[in-house]
Design an enzyme around this catalytic site. Sequence first.
Site, short mmCIF file in Angstrom:
data_model
loop_
_atom_site.label_atom_id
_atom_site.label_comp_id
_atom_site.label_asym_id
_atom_site.label_seq_id
_atom_site.Cartn_x
_atom_site.Cartn_y
_atom_site.Cartn_z
N ASP A 26 38.70 -38.41 47.51
CA ASP A 26 38.24 -39.05 48.76
C ASP A 26 38.82 -40.30 49.19
O ASP A 26 38.67 -41.18 48.42
CB ASP A 26 36.76 -39.03 48.59
N GLU A 48 41.43 -34.93 52.07
CA GLU A 48 40.98 -34.55 53.64
C GLU A 48 41.97 -34.87 54.64
O GLU A 48 42.70 -35.91 54.39
CB GLU A 48 39.69 -35.20 53.64
N CYS A 96 25.40 -31.47 49.87
CA CYS A 96 25.22 -31.87 48.47
C CYS A 96 26.25 -30.93 47.57
O CYS A 96 26.33 -29.56 47.78
CB CYS A 96 23.76 -31.30 48.09
N CYS A 109 24.20 -28.28 45.20
CA CYS A 109 23.42 -27.16 45.61
C CYS A 109 23.83 -26.74 47.00
O CYS A 109 23.51 -25.29 47.44
CB CYS A 109 21.87 -27.25 45.79
N CYS A 142 19.52 -35.83 47.64
CA CYS A 142 19.61 -34.56 48.25
C CYS A 142 17.95 -34.05 48.40
O CYS A 142 17.39 -34.02 47.51
CB CYS A 142 20.27 -33.53 47.32
N CYS A 170 17.57 -30.22 46.29
CA CYS A 170 17.47 -30.31 44.75
C CYS A 170 17.09 -31.49 44.07
O CYS A 170 16.90 -31.60 42.77
CB CYS A 170 18.90 -29.76 44.36
N ASP A 211 30.66 -41.51 47.93
CA ASP A 211 32.21 -41.14 47.89
C ASP A 211 32.49 -40.19 46.81
O ASP A 211 33.29 -39.28 47.03
CB ASP A 211 32.89 -42.43 47.56
#
Length: 407
Positions: free
Chosen positions: A196, A280, A332, A335, A351, A354, A361
């Site tokens: 990232d 990305e 997330c 999950c 989250c 969960c 990051d």
Amino acid sequence: MWLRYAFRLDPTSGQRLALARAFGCARVVYNDAIAARERARAAGEAFVTSAVLSKTLVTEAKKTRERHWLGEVSAVVLQQSLRDVETAYRNFFASLKGERTGPKVGAPRFKSRKDARQSIRFTANARWKITEVGRLLLPKIGEVRVRWSRVLPSVPSSVTVIRDAAGRYFASFVIDTDPAVDLERMPHAGQSIGIDLGLAHFAVLSDGTKIDSPRFLRRAEKKLKKAQRELSRKQNGSNNRNKARLKVARAHAQVADARREFHHQLSTKLIRENQAVAVEDLAVKGLARTQLAKSIHDAGWSQFVNMLAYKATRYGRTFIKIGRFEPTSQVCSACGHHDGPKPLDVREWTCTACGTVHDRDHNAAKNVKQAAGLAVAACGAPVRPEPVLAQRDEAGSHGSPPDARAA
């Protein structure tokens, strides 16, 4: 795989004059070729071929009083200048027809002696060579001292002599690398990584490693500001202004060199330690129009990603780009719950499904790895099958690949 290996040159004063003469002659032939084709287009005549240009602008021009000094440089340099014109027109017409990928290419323009970058190219026909003592022998220039930083992996097919805006000279050799030797240099690695890219940290890896952003431009801003202020106070056309201009160019060159070296070291490290790398696909051009433009240009994401891509191809690694619209910062990684967009000032979040606490990051880097199909389940099987490279008849574009930068 064709690559360029660049080395610094230290020409003597006489060799600098010879190189300046060669730069000038190549530039004149280049401009004459564009002018000849523009005159033919304006008159409605047929497109002037390269053979006609070679005969009229080089062979016959040397016999005239106005262009007799073209014989003072190697004829290969002049012929390569005509080939550059041919390539420029070919790219321009391909761009007009939509046959060339990437941004639109404009029509060839005239070169100027005031251009920041000057270059000439010698092919094998020029009979240039590297002497036994390690000097670069160029026709009608002499033996130029080279600062060798490594050994060339094979015999170069051509060499381009470049003078940049800072007044430095470089020799760029075109090398065809051996795939078998490259694979031996990089043994198989069983790991895969997701990356990232950001500004607070240059890169955050899916294993939790955070790489600080060097911010080379930001650290040199004070020096650049002072040099630019001194340049603005000099009189146009004076020798002092030229000295101040070189000072500014050298300061910018130091920043660019430091950034490139950082990108090379980090990209080589990641390719060496991982069998697959995923990043990305960022919209750098769009982000560069925001208030963070200077920081984004300072990071140099595009250069870094390009290095990862060609090094992965060279050393048999897998390189994957995921779509820029993949919600890596909203999902997330534990999950898979989509928690929605978040402001940039939110660096940690919990989250709601969960209860896992995420570093923004680090979570994005994990999602990049999962989106690329590189994540491994508890049983050891990949979450998604690894992508298969398209065959040549299946690829969307058969255009020429971009030239590789100096390693």
